[in-house]
Design a protein around this motif. Structure first.
Motif, mmCIF file in Angstrom:
data_model
loop_
_atom_site.group_PDB
_atom_site.id
_atom_site.type_symbol
_atom_site.label_atom_id
_atom_site.label_comp_id
_atom_site.label_asym_id
_atom_site.label_seq_id
_atom_site.Cartn_x
_atom_site.Cartn_y
_atom_site.Cartn_z
ATOM 1 N N VAL A 35 -3.483 3.536 -1.831
ATOM 2 C CA VAL A 35 -3.461 2.808 -3.099
ATOM 3 C C VAL A 35 -2.812 1.443 -2.878
ATOM 4 O O VAL A 35 -1.737 1.349 -2.282
ATOM 5 C CB VAL A 35 -2.683 3.584 -4.174
ATOM 6 C CG1 VAL A 35 -2.584 2.768 -5.465
ATOM 7 C CG2 VAL A 35 -3.348 4.928 -4.445
ATOM 8 N N VAL A 36 -3.496 0.388 -3.319
ATOM 9 C CA VAL A 36 -2.955 -0.972 -3.220
ATOM 10 C C VAL A 36 -2.281 -1.323 -4.542
ATOM 11 O O VAL A 36 -2.847 -1.102 -5.614
ATOM 12 C CB VAL A 36 -4.079 -1.982 -2.909
ATOM 13 C CG1 VAL A 36 -3.505 -3.391 -2.811
ATOM 14 C CG2 VAL A 36 -4.800 -1.601 -1.631
ATOM 15 N N ILE A 51 -5.483 -1.953 -11.869
ATOM 16 C CA ILE A 51 -5.593 -0.567 -12.318
ATOM 17 C C ILE A 51 -4.459 0.275 -11.744
ATOM 18 O O ILE A 51 -3.821 1.068 -12.454
ATOM 19 C CB ILE A 51 -6.962 0.027 -11.933
ATOM 20 C CG1 ILE A 51 -8.077 -0.678 -12.718
ATOM 21 C CG2 ILE A 51 -6.990 1.531 -12.203
ATOM 22 C CD1 ILE A 51 -9.474 -0.266 -12.294
ATOM 23 N N ALA A 52 -4.214 0.095 -10.444
ATOM 24 C CA ALA A 52 -3.128 0.844 -9.804
ATOM 25 C C ALA A 52 -1.790 0.497 -10.440
ATOM 26 O O ALA A 52 -0.939 1.361 -10.671
ATOM 27 C CB ALA A 52 -3.101 0.544 -8.312
ATOM 28 N N TYR A 76 -2.884 -10.243 -13.372
ATOM 29 C CA TYR A 76 -3.515 -10.439 -12.070
ATOM 30 C C TYR A 76 -4.735 -11.353 -12.140
ATOM 31 O O TYR A 76 -5.006 -12.094 -11.187
ATOM 32 C CB TYR A 76 -3.877 -9.080 -11.445
ATOM 33 C CG TYR A 76 -2.695 -8.486 -10.725
ATOM 34 C CD1 TYR A 76 -2.359 -8.909 -9.446
ATOM 35 C CD2 TYR A 76 -1.883 -7.554 -11.341
ATOM 36 C CE1 TYR A 76 -1.258 -8.396 -8.782
ATOM 37 C CE2 TYR A 76 -0.782 -7.032 -10.694
ATOM 38 C CZ TYR A 76 -0.473 -7.457 -9.402
ATOM 39 O OH TYR A 76 0.624 -6.939 -8.764
ATOM 40 N N ILE A 96 -8.951 -6.203 -9.345
ATOM 41 C CA ILE A 96 -9.199 -5.094 -10.272
ATOM 42 C C ILE A 96 -8.511 -3.825 -9.784
ATOM 43 O O ILE A 96 -7.880 -3.098 -10.564
ATOM 44 C CB ILE A 96 -10.717 -4.860 -10.446
ATOM 45 C CG1 ILE A 96 -11.355 -6.089 -11.106
ATOM 46 C CG2 ILE A 96 -10.985 -3.605 -11.263
ATOM 47 C CD1 ILE A 96 -12.866 -6.046 -11.159
ATOM 48 N N GLN A 97 -8.607 -3.581 -8.473
ATOM 49 C CA GLN A 97 -7.989 -2.385 -7.903
ATOM 50 C C GLN A 97 -6.468 -2.403 -8.090
ATOM 51 O O GLN A 97 -5.861 -1.410 -8.490
ATOM 52 C CB GLN A 97 -8.333 -2.278 -6.415
ATOM 53 C CG GLN A 97 -7.757 -1.037 -5.740
ATOM 54 C CD GLN A 97 -8.072 -1.007 -4.249
ATOM 55 O OE1 GLN A 97 -8.562 -1.977 -3.688
ATOM 56 N NE2 GLN A 97 -7.780 0.114 -3.606
ATOM 57 N N VAL A 98 -5.878 -3.548 -7.803
ATOM 58 C CA VAL A 98 -4.422 -3.674 -7.935
ATOM 59 C C VAL A 98 -3.999 -3.561 -9.397
ATOM 60 O O VAL A 98 -2.996 -2.917 -9.708
ATOM 61 C CB VAL A 98 -3.937 -5.009 -7.322
ATOM 62 C CG1 VAL A 98 -2.465 -5.246 -7.643
ATOM 63 C CG2 VAL A 98 -4.144 -5.003 -5.816
ATOM 64 N N THR A 118 0.837 -1.198 0.000
ATOM 65 C CA THR A 118 0.000 0.000 0.000
ATOM 66 C C THR A 118 0.873 1.250 0.000
ATOM 67 O O THR A 118 1.998 1.245 0.498
ATOM 68 C CB THR A 118 -0.921 0.041 1.231
ATOM 69 O OG1 THR A 118 -0.121 0.024 2.434
ATOM 70 C CG2 THR A 118 -1.860 -1.141 1.244
ATOM 71 N N ALA A 122 -12.560 -7.755 -6.401
ATOM 72 C CA ALA A 122 -12.470 -6.292 -6.325
ATOM 73 C C ALA A 122 -11.028 -5.848 -6.080
ATOM 74 O O ALA A 122 -10.568 -4.838 -6.634
ATOM 75 C CB ALA A 122 -13.376 -5.768 -5.211
ATOM 76 N N GLU A 123 -10.308 -6.606 -5.259
ATOM 77 C CA GLU A 123 -8.906 -6.263 -4.987
ATOM 78 C C GLU A 123 -8.039 -6.499 -6.218
ATOM 79 O O GLU A 123 -7.120 -5.721 -6.499
ATOM 80 C CB GLU A 123 -8.374 -7.081 -3.812
ATOM 81 C CG GLU A 123 -6.948 -6.703 -3.400
ATOM 82 C CD GLU A 123 -6.492 -7.439 -2.156
ATOM 83 O OE1 GLU A 123 -5.282 -7.418 -1.885
ATOM 84 O OE2 GLU A 123 -7.342 -8.028 -1.459
#
Length: 235
Positions: free
Chosen positions: A41-42, A187-188, A169, A183-185, A32, A180-181
């Protein structure tokens, strides 16, 4: 006879080292970072080092041409494959008696137990993203007649990283991490890796300029066979 270059082999070795370390040491950890305006941000820890491989790929394509970068991508692909096999063999070997080795085995399984999926995701994403990156940069160099290097390196990296981030991922961590994690990771990872390339632009300019002078090479892929399924350099 194929031309010999002073620095190509060293750059190839550096590329393979970056690919192995970033995919096996950093890829499995979600870290993070608290950024202004964005909050917490993850991101995958390997993101700190994996973009170096794209920088190297840009340098190779810009100086030596697509065919030389293609050989480098296949070398990295083969190294990832060997590392994945070695990890599985080491994990599945019978453990010597004693509490130390039992704990050590548990640690290996924790860190590398998902390595086959990480390796599969890494290999597929890396192979696809790297060839897209090199192809786009080579074509843009011809289209722009060698101008706007910054646009070519950033544009090719943004395209290649989009392919890489979209694949890795989901293949490596689907049903392991919450969707959800993932997708978040992803994108980040894409945003940070592309930003990394932007920040590295001055260094990219310097190393490309240095190699062009030392190698007396500035190759344009005007008649290149862009198939990825070839190792031969036709010049």
């Amino acid at each position: 006879m194929r031309r010999q270059y002073r620095y190509y082999d060293l750059i190839l070795a550096a590329f393979v080292a970056v690919i192995l370390c970033s995919n096996f040491i950093g890829a499995g950890k979600a870290a993070t970072l608290d950024l202004p305006y964005f909050g917490l941000v993850v991101f995958g820890a390997g993101i700190l080092f994996f973009p170096i491989s794209y920088l190297i790929s840009d340098v190779l394509t810009e100086v030596y041409g697509y065919a030389y970068d293609r050989r480098t991508v296949w070398a990295g692909f083969a190294a990832l494959g060997f590392a994945a096999i070695m990890v599985q063999v080491v994990i599945h070997l019978p453990v010597a008696p004693g509490s130390y080795m039992a704990n050590y085995q548990q640690g290996l399984e924790t860190v590398f137990g998902n390595s086959w999926r990480i390796a599969l995701g890494s290999m597929i994403a890396f192979w696809c993203g790297s060839f897209v990156n090199s192809y786009v940069l080579a074509k843009m160099k011809v289209w722009t007649q060698g101008k706007y290097l910054w646009a070519r390196t950033i544009g090719s990296t943004a395209t290649g990283e989009l392919v890489d981030s979209s694949l890795f991922y989901m293949i490596a961590f689907y049903a392991v991490w919450p969707t959800a994690e993932i997708i978040q990771v992803a994108i980040a990872q894409y945003i940070l890796k592309t930003s990394w390339e932007v920040l590295a632009t001055p260094f990219t300019y310097w190393i490309i300029g240095y190699l062009k002078r030392k190698e007396n090479e500035d190759y344009y892929d005007t008649n290149t066979n862009f198939t990825p399924f070839q190792l031969k350099v036709d010049r």
